[in-house]
Motif scaffolding. Sequence first.
Motif, mmCIF file in Angstrom:
data_model
loop_
_atom_site.group_PDB
_atom_site.id
_atom_site.type_symbol
_atom_site.label_atom_id
_atom_site.label_comp_id
_atom_site.label_asym_id
_atom_site.label_seq_id
_atom_site.Cartn_x
_atom_site.Cartn_y
_atom_site.Cartn_z
ATOM 1 N N THR A 129 0.812 -1.217 0.000
ATOM 2 C CA THR A 129 0.000 0.000 0.000
ATOM 3 C C THR A 129 0.842 1.262 0.000
ATOM 4 O OG1 THR A 129 -1.779 -1.137 1.194
ATOM 5 C CG2 THR A 129 -1.797 1.277 1.247
ATOM 6 N N ILE A 130 1.908 1.258 0.789
ATOM 7 C CA ILE A 130 2.682 2.480 0.993
ATOM 8 C C ILE A 130 3.839 2.646 0.013
ATOM 9 C CG2 ILE A 130 4.413 1.558 2.598
ATOM 10 C CD1 ILE A 130 2.500 4.902 2.945
ATOM 11 N N SER A 131 4.271 1.570 -0.631
ATOM 12 C CA SER A 131 5.487 1.616 -1.447
ATOM 13 C C SER A 131 5.388 2.559 -2.639
ATOM 14 C CB SER A 131 5.836 0.203 -1.933
ATOM 15 O OG SER A 131 4.783 -0.354 -2.690
ATOM 16 N N VAL A 132 4.340 2.401 -3.449
ATOM 17 C CA VAL A 132 4.212 3.231 -4.653
ATOM 18 C C VAL A 132 4.055 4.716 -4.318
ATOM 19 C CG1 VAL A 132 2.821 3.686 -6.709
ATOM 20 C CG2 VAL A 132 3.368 1.333 -6.072
ATOM 21 N N PRO A 133 3.196 5.096 -3.348
ATOM 22 C CA PRO A 133 3.124 6.520 -2.978
ATOM 23 C C PRO A 133 4.471 7.089 -2.533
ATOM 24 C CG PRO A 133 1.230 5.369 -2.104
ATOM 25 C CD PRO A 133 2.140 4.319 -2.649
ATOM 26 N N LEU A 134 5.253 6.301 -1.784
ATOM 27 C CA LEU A 134 6.568 6.779 -1.338
ATOM 28 C C LEU A 134 7.507 6.983 -2.522
ATOM 29 C CD1 LEU A 134 7.286 4.659 1.879
ATOM 30 C CD2 LEU A 134 6.995 7.132 1.735
ATOM 31 N N ILE A 135 7.490 6.022 -3.453
ATOM 32 C CA ILE A 135 8.362 6.125 -4.621
ATOM 33 C C ILE A 135 7.982 7.327 -5.478
ATOM 34 C CG2 ILE A 135 9.007 5.014 -6.806
ATOM 35 C CD1 ILE A 135 8.740 2.313 -5.318
ATOM 36 N N LEU A 136 6.689 7.495 -5.738
ATOM 37 C CA LEU A 136 6.234 8.627 -6.548
ATOM 38 C C LEU A 136 6.522 9.958 -5.867
ATOM 39 C CD1 LEU A 136 2.829 7.280 -7.930
ATOM 40 C CD2 LEU A 136 5.052 7.402 -9.089
ATOM 41 N N GLN A 142 12.192 15.789 -6.754
ATOM 42 C CA GLN A 142 13.474 15.821 -7.464
ATOM 43 C C GLN A 142 14.325 14.578 -7.169
ATOM 44 O OE1 GLN A 142 15.270 19.598 -6.458
ATOM 45 N NE2 GLN A 142 13.895 20.729 -7.819
ATOM 46 N N TRP A 143 13.667 13.440 -7.295
ATOM 47 C CA TRP A 143 14.327 12.136 -7.110
ATOM 48 C C TRP A 143 15.017 12.040 -5.743
ATOM 49 C CZ3 TRP A 143 13.992 7.902 -10.321
ATOM 50 C CH2 TRP A 143 13.324 8.137 -11.537
ATOM 51 N N ASN A 144 14.220 12.226 -4.721
ATOM 52 C CA ASN A 144 14.716 12.055 -3.357
ATOM 53 C C ASN A 144 14.987 10.563 -3.148
ATOM 54 O OD1 ASN A 144 14.568 11.453 -0.444
ATOM 55 N ND2 ASN A 144 14.113 13.639 -0.244
ATOM 56 N N GLN A 145 16.260 10.200 -3.174
ATOM 57 C CA GLN A 145 16.616 8.783 -3.174
ATOM 58 C C GLN A 145 16.291 8.092 -1.861
ATOM 59 O OE1 GLN A 145 17.548 7.709 -6.195
ATOM 60 N NE2 GLN A 145 17.203 5.631 -5.412
ATOM 61 N N THR A 146 16.235 8.843 -0.778
ATOM 62 C CA THR A 146 15.897 8.239 0.516
ATOM 63 C C THR A 146 14.466 7.716 0.501
ATOM 64 O OG1 THR A 146 17.418 9.699 1.708
ATOM 65 C CG2 THR A 146 15.667 8.644 2.985
ATOM 66 N N LEU A 147 13.535 8.551 0.026
ATOM 67 C CA LEU A 147 12.134 8.130 -0.056
ATOM 68 C C LEU A 147 11.967 6.981 -1.042
ATOM 69 C CD1 LEU A 147 10.140 11.503 0.000
ATOM 70 C CD2 LEU A 147 10.164 9.720 1.748
ATOM 71 N N ILE A 150 13.246 3.734 0.526
ATOM 72 C CA ILE A 150 12.286 3.226 1.513
ATOM 73 C C ILE A 150 11.096 2.591 0.801
ATOM 74 C CG2 ILE A 150 10.677 3.858 3.357
ATOM 75 C CD1 ILE A 150 12.641 6.070 4.157
ATOM 76 N N GLY A 151 10.640 3.250 -0.260
ATOM 77 C CA GLY A 151 9.531 2.708 -1.040
ATOM 78 C C GLY A 151 9.867 1.360 -1.663
ATOM 79 N N LEU A 152 11.053 1.245 -2.218
ATOM 80 C CA LEU A 152 11.485 -0.026 -2.814
ATOM 81 C C LEU A 152 11.600 -1.111 -1.748
ATOM 82 C CD1 LEU A 152 14.200 1.248 -5.319
ATOM 83 C CD2 LEU A 152 11.952 0.321 -5.883
ATOM 84 N N PHE A 153 12.095 -0.719 -0.578
ATOM 85 C CA PHE A 153 12.206 -1.685 0.522
ATOM 86 C C PHE A 153 10.826 -2.200 0.917
ATOM 87 C CE2 PHE A 153 12.350 -2.555 5.135
ATOM 88 C CZ PHE A 153 13.280 -3.576 5.137
ATOM 89 N N CYS A 154 9.855 -1.287 1.015
ATOM 90 C CA CYS A 154 8.490 -1.694 1.348
ATOM 91 C C CYS A 154 7.891 -2.564 0.244
ATOM 92 C CB CYS A 154 7.609 -0.464 1.574
ATOM 93 S SG CYS A 154 8.007 0.472 3.063
ATOM 94 N N PHE A 155 8.216 -2.238 -0.996
ATOM 95 C CA PHE A 155 7.705 -3.007 -2.132
ATOM 96 C C PHE A 155 8.219 -4.445 -2.092
ATOM 97 C CE2 PHE A 155 7.339 -4.341 -6.558
ATOM 98 C CZ PHE A 155 6.088 -3.846 -6.893
ATOM 99 N N SER A 156 9.408 -4.643 -1.529
ATOM 100 C CA SER A 156 10.007 -5.977 -1.472
ATOM 101 C C SER A 156 9.258 -6.909 -0.526
ATOM 102 C CB SER A 156 11.472 -5.889 -1.036
ATOM 103 O OG SER A 156 11.583 -5.504 0.333
ATOM 104 N N PHE A 157 8.402 -6.349 0.341
ATOM 105 C CA PHE A 157 7.647 -7.185 1.277
ATOM 106 C C PHE A 157 6.737 -8.161 0.534
ATOM 107 C CE2 PHE A 157 7.774 -3.644 4.746
ATOM 108 C CZ PHE A 157 9.119 -3.918 4.943
ATOM 109 N N ALA A 158 6.187 -7.732 -0.608
ATOM 110 C CA ALA A 158 5.316 -8.608 -1.397
ATOM 111 C C ALA A 158 6.097 -9.812 -1.909
ATOM 112 C CB ALA A 158 4.704 -7.840 -2.563
#
Length: 230
Positions: A129-136, A142-147, A150-158
């Motif tokens: 739920t949270i991964s895509v909003p964080l990535i976007l 301006q491509w905040n790599q920290t966010l 974190i989004g990619l890390f959350c996406f890996s849960f699936a």
Amino acid sequence: MFFWDSTYILVIIGLVISMMASGYVNSTFRRYSTFKSKKGYSAQEVASLILQQSHINDVGVQQIAGDLTDNYNAQTKMLSLSETVYHSSSVSAIGVAAHECGHALQDNKNYVPLKLRSGFVPVANFGSTISVPLILLGVLLQWNQTLITIGLFCFSFAFLFQVITLPVEFDASRRAITILRDGQILDEEELAVVRKVLFAAALTYVAALLASLLQLLWMILLFGGNRRND
């Protein structure tokens, strides 16, 4: 970049793999749907018999809508069989019902991978739920790599959920075959059919794992490493 990217081929491959696996399990189930149980048992009767033989008295069996939507809910202690399975006396339907009973047996025996999967469900749901909003949001800032990270890390849960799911499903099928044989519910000819049906079903979980991995890889390639559209 948001309209087309060469990395999209990974997602397409994952979708094709999933569709092929789903088509295979459905065609296999239908192929053996006319192979009736020699003892005349219905899938519902077999499920009840397995639970009785296993001395599991706190699990109910119910019919639910859908086609091959069968599942076992460890929270409600309810084994749900789909419309195409519940009343059917085909060996393929019995195999599906026995597989779900395998999950009930796992739950009864406190099978650790099942407990781990059940506990990981809210984590996987939250991550998805949270991964895509964080990535976007990271891209918009301006491509905040920290966010983005974190989004990619959350996406890996699936993906991790699919990894945990695989041994749980394989073990449930193994338990199903064992109890159908040891309980003398099906003979060897019938068990051979059940093995084919459960093998086809297992491929859907392998396909889901591969699709999830490819989707994760796609997200990493698309958004990782400070990739910009300069």
